[in-house]
Design an enzyme around this catalytic site. Structure first.
Site: not given
Ligand code: BES
Ligand code: ZN
Length: 906
Positions: A190, A324-326, A383, A360-361, A364
């Protein structure tokens, strides 16, 4: 340590107004004419010098993908991969070319075949491949035009190196307990990095099915979105895993991993198999994530009333991960500290973080994966929604961990939870496996009817018997879209100014401007044409009832049902606005807090503290008034409210300390220690109590040691020595671990020992705490050593460099050092992170936004200007400059009052 990281990232989404910086957002147009043959001169030039037949960033829509057959063979020794794919496409309009995304891939061969077009029935019609790297696109030119409504199959052989960074198909390494370094290969796509792993239609709208095959050595396993169907033996002892075909999905959610990880598994109520994977030595840290993800999956399947559509869900802790995560569908990837929980070293805040990220994930998997935004301009909704669902799901599955809220929460409060939920379910069902826009969600929410409503012409009308306040809005047939567009299309948040005059409640809305005062010349222009539809709620001294009103005009007057001594707006802080009480409003509320703070709800008390200090920054409330409001905190019984107040007071201390304003620093220290001494002295150095007791303990003891409170330093030093004597075997209570390490890091012996343990520790949670402690050293040469190690990327991984620089910049002895480092090593940093990546934004704002003098502002400005002349621009530059200006202004305006207030108060 990554907390700082988290806050910044969460702010981006939670404010829901600021879009993540994805530079492709505004490219909407896609010319639908095949102009290529008519006028090749106007087209860009491909790498081989020929005209490239497409000039738009967005792909043409004449050809759409239906199915990808993808084969990938990564070699974890030579660190590259060979691959091939067959994309089945549907031609919607006659065309001479197919445009695909491809970035950094070497295309060896491309052919076309069709069962439906007799001219292409023979297999393997070789295609000309043109490449236009500026748009990360390739064009496949066909000898004879493809015909509308027919299906074709495009076969491509390609190869590339496993990427060095954190995007596309990249390599990640970890050290085993025995000291061996092992490599794995993992994807992260992403928003636009699938094109680094395979040529594809890399836009969220082009949903397709994927059948993935991965070749690997027998010492490894392969994981992908779907369960494995079979494994086939290939030459040279290699194995090839074939995965089930996916549901229809966007390319950015495709994922695969080749690794040697170990897992724990369980089954959700619906029969879905859930597994947590981590490197073998970290297997023992996976159990909490399994428990949490099973609970959360059950919750979401019930809440959305839609089954999680895949047979399995894997959650994998990746040793090198940029964010943080995907949420890859069925194969969610996490930074190790976002998934793993080590009972010996993870604190209660670490547990909350892991739970939130999983929640969170998993949200999604429905919101984002099942229903996907049409284009990246609506990503905030993806988000924002996942962030909102964290709140809903964690409060139900782990009520003891409760936390705060954002924009969608206001909408829920306005519509009622039941109606909001119905609307979401309607939206998810209607758009399953498809794409949707913001407005589609708002219409679903407008049209969601309850049993008690009757419907006519698609609208809900409230039954006259229904007395709930929220439903009266529906009698007026309020369109959610009308309300929400005032929040999504305008920058910033509103300020509601309220004045009580007898039984009249006068309301006025403005745009809230932090750092711009009413007598500033620009104030007027910045207010123009801003108008929100604000769901205002209020309670009064005379009853517990929650009154509601939708404020849609600049001013309005309400009649209070009875005479009251005070009014509190924004009940439970559910609204996304700031409130200012004019005339005696604040004095009345401060008096209530001091007389009997429990007359106001705990979340209202948090809201008052928050609004008061925000209003100080906007020049609407004097600092001494806001500080007077915190006086009641010594009697505060709600820990979240106490923590909020402490946070503000502590942040003033940090600012004064960093600016070396020694008289205020000293007095503030005396005040804080004198004022909070009873509650500090009550704290035990243990992990006992409720989640909130534990968070309070961590915060208070951290503050006390930071302020050099002798009993605190003594106890931390004693624990640290015992820990060193036990060769790191002693278990220190997790909630005070960071404090003990930070005190220990102040001696050279302690610092060196901690650095040694950092290299050995297998717990990400512990490593974060050690790294933070190391970054608090007062010795510059030690801080330089840390930065060197971070740049080298071995002992301190590149993924942790951004939070390291952030932490060093928070240390008064490190702030200049961190900033100088960023300036002098800008190009080196860009070799590690993309300009618009999360880490780069954290590095930039983390090392500058605390500055508060004119000289510093000038220096930062000059540096940003020099970058802009080299062509680098980020929105964060502007945000940082505004923040520093605000800091300067805050100090100019408030320093004298802070000084005086302290003299009176201690
Ligand atoms: N999908 C996002 C990560 C993302 C957003 C990648 C936009 C590239 C572009 C993922 O779900 C996310 O929000 N990750 C957060 C963790 C969350 C608990 C806030 C992160 O990576 O910090
Ligand atoms: Zn997210």
């Amino acid at each position: 340590m990554v907390n700082t990281h988290r806050k910044l990232i969460l702010n981006i989404y939670c404010s829901a107004i600021i879009l993540p910086q994805i530079c492709i957002c505004s490219q909407f147009t896609s010319s639908s004419n095949d102009q290529y043959n008519e006028n090749p001169g106007v087209f860009p030039v491909a790498t081989n010098g020929e005209p490239f037949p497409w000039r738009e960033l967005r792909l043409p829509t004449k050809v759409i993908p239906l199915h990808y057959d993808l084969f990938v063979h990564p070699n974890l020794t030579s660190l590259d991969f060979v691959a091939s794919e067959k994309i089945e496409v549907l031609v919607r309009d006659t065309t001479q070319f197919i445009i695909l995304h491809s970035h950094g891939l070497e295309i060896m061969n491309a052919t076309l075949q069709s069962e439906e077009d007799l001219r292409y029935k023979k297999s393997g019609e070789k295609l000309t491949v043109l490449s236009y790297p500026a748009h990360q696109q390739i064009a496949l030119l066909v000898p004879e035009k493809l015909m509308a409504d027919l299906r074709y199959s495009v076969a491509i052989d390609f190869q590339a190196k496993l990427a060095d960074g954190f995007e596309g198909f990249y390599k990640s390494t970890y050290r085993t307990l025995g000291g061996e370094t092992r490599t794995i290969a993992v994807t992260d796509f992403e928003p636009t990095h699938a094109r680094m792993a395979f040529p594809c239609f890399d836009e969220p709208l082009f949903k397709a099915n994927f059948s993935i095959k991965i070749r690997r050595e027998s010492r490894h396993i392969a994981l992908s979105n779907m369960p494995k169907v079979k494994t086939i033996e290939r030459e040279g002892g290699l194995l090839e895993d074939h995965f089930e075909t996916t549901v229809k999905m966007s390319t950015y959610l495709v994922a695969y991993i080749v690794c040697d990880f170990a897992s724990v598994s369980g089954t959700a109520s619906s029969g879905v198999k859930v597994s947590i994977y981590a490197s073998p030595d970290k297997w023992s840290q996976t159990h909490y994530a399994l428990e949490a993800s099973l609970k959360l999956l059950d919750f979401y399947e019930n809440y959305f009333n839609i089954h999680y559509p895949l047979p399995k869900l894997d959650l994998v802790a990746i040793p090198d991960f940029e964010s943080g995560a995907m949420e890859n569908w069925g194969l969610v990837t996490y930074r190790e500290t976002s998934l793993l929980f080590d009972p010996k070293t993870s604190s209660t805040s670490d547990k909350l973080w892991v739970t939130k990220v999983i929640a969170h994930e998993l949200a999604h998997q429905w919101f984002g994966n099942l229903v996907t935004m049409e284009w990246w301009n609506d990503i905030w909704l993806n988000e924002g929604f996942a962030t909102y669902m964290e709140l809903i799901s964690v409060n139900v599955t782990y009520p003891e961990l409760q936390f705060g809220a954002c924009l969608l929460n206001m909408l829920k409060d306005f519509l009622s939870e039941e109606k909001f939920k119905k609307g979401i379910i309607h939206y998810l069902k209607k758009f399953s496996y498809r794409n949707a826009k913001n407005d589609d969600l708002w219409s679903s929410l407008s049209n969601s009817c309850l049993e008690s409503d009757f419907t006519s012409g698609g609208f809900c009308y409230s039954d006259s018997k229904t007395t709930s306040n929220t439903l009266t809005f529906l009698e007026e047939n309020v369109e959610v879209k009308d309300i929400m567009t005032t929040w999504t299309r305008q920058k910033g948040i509103p300020l509601v100014v309220v004045e009580q005059e007898g039984r009249l409640l006068k309301l006025r809305q403005e745009r809230f401007l932090n750092g711009v005062f009413r007598d500033d010349p620009e104030w007027g222009a910045l207010q123009e044409r801003y108008l929100w539809h604000i769901p205002v709620t209020y309670s009064t001294s005379s009853s517990n009832a929650i009154h509601r009103h939708l404020l849609t005009s600049k001013t309005d007057t309400l009649y209070l049902p009875e005479k009251t001594s005070w009014v509190k707006l924004n009940v439970d802080s559910n609204g996304y606005y700031i409130v200012h009480y004019e005339a005696h409003g604040w004095d009345q509320l401060i008096a209530v807090l001091n007389q009997n703070h429990t007359l106001l709800r705990p979340k209202d008390r948090i809201g008052l503290i928050h609004d008061a200090f925000q209003l100080v920054s906007a020049g609407r409330l004097t600092l001494d008034k806001a500080l007077d409001l915190t006086h009641y905190l010594q009697h505060e019984t709600s820990i979240p409210a106490l923590l909020r107040g402490l946070d503000y007071l502590e942040s003033f201390y940090h600012t004064m300390d960093r600016r070396n304003i020694s008289d205020i620093t000293e007095n503030l220290k005396c005040y804080l220690l004198q004022y909070f001494k009873p509650v500090i002295d009550m704290q035990s150095w243990s992990d006992e109590g409720s989640v909130w007791d534990r968070r309070l303990r961590s915060s208070l003891l951290k503050l006390a040691c930071y302020l050099n409170y002798a009993p605190c330093i003594r106890k931390a030093t004693e624990l640290f020595s015992q820990w060193m004597e036990s060769s790191g075997k002693l278990n220190i209570p997790t909630d005070v671990l960071k404090i003990v390490y930070s005190v220990g890091a102040q001696t050279t012996e302690g610092w060196n020992y901690l650095l040694e343990q950092y290299g050995l520790s297998l717990s990400g949670a512990e490593k974060n705490k050690i790294l933070y402690a190391l970054s608090t050293s007062k010795h510059q040469e030690k801080l330089i050593k840390l930065i060197d190690l971070g740049m080298e990327g071995k002992v301190i991984k590149t993924q942790d460099l951004a939070s390291l620089l952030y932490a060093i910049a928070r240390n008064p002895k490190g702030q200049q050092l961190a900033w100088n480092f960023v300036k002098e090593n800008w190009t080196h940093l860009l070799e590690r992170f993309e300009l618009s990546s999360f880490p780069m934004r954290i590095i930039i704002s983390g090392t500058t936004s605390h500055f508060s003098s004119k000289d510093e502002l000038q220096e930062v400005k000059l540096f940003f200007e020099s970058l802009q002349t080299q062509g680098s621009y980020l929105e964060v530059f502007q945000i940082v400059l505004e923040t520093i200006s605000k800091n300067i202004k805050w100090l100019e305006k408030n320093l004298p009052s802070l000084r005086n207030w302290l003299l009176i108060s201690i």
